[in-house]
Write a protein that holds these residues in place. Sequence first.
Motif, PDB file in Angstrom:
ATOM      1  N   VAL A  48     -11.942 -19.530  63.416  1.00 23.89           N
ATOM      2  CA  VAL A  48     -12.342 -19.459  61.932  1.00 23.89           C
ATOM      3  C   VAL A  48     -13.906 -18.711  62.297  1.00 23.89           C
ATOM      4  O   VAL A  48     -14.472 -18.739  63.194  1.00 23.89           O
ATOM      5  CB  VAL A  48     -12.917 -20.826  61.588  1.00 23.89           C
ATOM      6  CG1 VAL A  48     -13.622 -20.996  60.176  1.00 23.89           C
ATOM      7  CG2 VAL A  48     -11.422 -21.771  61.323  1.00 23.89           C
ATOM      8  N   PRO A  50     -17.167 -18.229  60.339  1.00 20.90           N
ATOM      9  CA  PRO A  50     -18.052 -18.394  58.978  1.00 20.90           C
ATOM     10  C   PRO A  50     -19.386 -17.520  59.359  1.00 20.90           C
ATOM     11  O   PRO A  50     -19.945 -17.352  60.626  1.00 20.90           O
ATOM     12  CB  PRO A  50     -18.214 -19.947  59.392  1.00 20.90           C
ATOM     13  CG  PRO A  50     -18.227 -20.090  61.016  1.00 20.90           C
ATOM     14  CD  PRO A  50     -17.115 -19.098  61.415  1.00 20.90           C
ATOM     15  N   ASP A  63     -17.172 -19.266  54.589  1.00 22.58           N
ATOM     16  CA  ASP A  63     -16.176 -18.403  55.064  1.00 22.58           C
ATOM     17  C   ASP A  63     -16.608 -17.017  54.855  1.00 22.58           C
ATOM     18  O   ASP A  63     -17.097 -16.774  53.757  1.00 22.58           O
ATOM     19  CB  ASP A  63     -14.997 -18.555  54.179  1.00 22.58           C
ATOM     20  CG  ASP A  63     -13.704 -17.638  54.570  1.00 22.58           C
ATOM     21  OD1 ASP A  63     -13.814 -17.021  55.487  1.00 22.58           O
ATOM     22  OD2 ASP A  63     -12.651 -17.799  53.767  1.00 22.58           O
ATOM     23  N   ASN A  65     -15.183 -14.254  54.449  1.00 24.97           N
ATOM     24  CA  ASN A  65     -14.480 -13.534  53.405  1.00 24.97           C
ATOM     25  C   ASN A  65     -15.049 -13.703  52.058  1.00 24.97           C
ATOM     26  O   ASN A  65     -14.496 -13.056  51.044  1.00 24.97           O
ATOM     27  CB  ASN A  65     -12.962 -14.052  53.573  1.00 24.97           C
ATOM     28  CG  ASN A  65     -12.224 -13.775  54.776  1.00 24.97           C
ATOM     29  OD1 ASN A  65     -12.216 -12.484  55.226  1.00 24.97           O
ATOM     30  ND2 ASN A  65     -11.700 -14.483  55.417  1.00 24.97           N
ATOM     31  N   LEU A 173     -18.764 -27.128  57.931  1.00 29.15           N
ATOM     32  CA  LEU A 173     -18.324 -25.858  57.158  1.00 29.15           C
ATOM     33  C   LEU A 173     -17.920 -26.424  55.709  1.00 29.15           C
ATOM     34  O   LEU A 173     -17.318 -27.382  55.452  1.00 29.15           O
ATOM     35  CB  LEU A 173     -16.820 -25.521  57.851  1.00 29.15           C
ATOM     36  CG  LEU A 173     -16.972 -25.236  59.361  1.00 29.15           C
ATOM     37  CD1 LEU A 173     -15.660 -25.205  60.067  1.00 29.15           C
ATOM     38  CD2 LEU A 173     -18.048 -24.019  59.622  1.00 29.15           C
ATOM     39  N   ASP A 175     -16.713 -25.802  51.859  1.00 25.38           N
ATOM     40  CA  ASP A 175     -15.715 -25.436  50.954  1.00 25.38           C
ATOM     41  C   ASP A 175     -16.383 -24.862  49.702  1.00 25.38           C
ATOM     42  O   ASP A 175     -16.605 -25.521  48.827  1.00 25.38           O
ATOM     43  CB  ASP A 175     -14.356 -26.330  50.684  1.00 25.38           C
ATOM     44  CG  ASP A 175     -13.232 -25.578  49.733  1.00 25.38           C
ATOM     45  OD1 ASP A 175     -13.667 -24.763  49.026  1.00 25.38           O
ATOM     46  OD2 ASP A 175     -12.152 -26.369  49.624  1.00 25.38           O
TER      47      ASP A 175
END
Length: 198
Positions: A48, A50, A63, A65, A173, A175
């Motif tokens: 992952v 981040p 994230d 992306n 992390l 969302d």
Amino acid sequence: RQRQMCIRDRSQESHEMTLAWHLSFLGRNIYPDGHSRLRMEESMANYVKPVVFLLGKEMYGVDINLVQSIEKDLNVVPVPNSQSYIKGIVNMRNEVIPVYSLARKFGKEQEATAESTIIISSGGLKLALEVDEVLEINDIDESHILPMPSMLVKADTQYLDRVANVDGKLILLLDVEKLLSDDEAEDVKKITEELQNG
């Protein structure tokens, strides 16, 4: 298919290198352990990646992306009668983007400094997240990532996705798609549309 995969890989690498340049410009080393750029080319299957930032005394990650850029010293214009977490707006290259105060959201206004901004795009909305300091872009092996303890995830904290343990340090992390409540998302959309059409 192989060509499409190659194009995606190059696009991802280009995006990461752009963000790396932003961090370098802000005086941050994205590879604190001294690893070379080869680390960026590792398979993403078990990792992952981040963008890690500091807010108060805690570390968080979003994230990579979803991250469009990392900014500093932006001129935030207050917007009256907006949701409490919407601190104002910024003009980024002729595009109006609402500024979201994570310090207010997380109850950390007393300890946060909000010196940096992460521009994200998610669910058709662009948002400028105020953070104290962007630390690094980090590869995290999935074996070091755990689900968020259920007792910490409530109706208003669904954005707490998972927690990573990196060298004994915890990174929460987020969302991002669950960060805004329905009212906040509607307010952000309304502000953006009114200012860009007005």
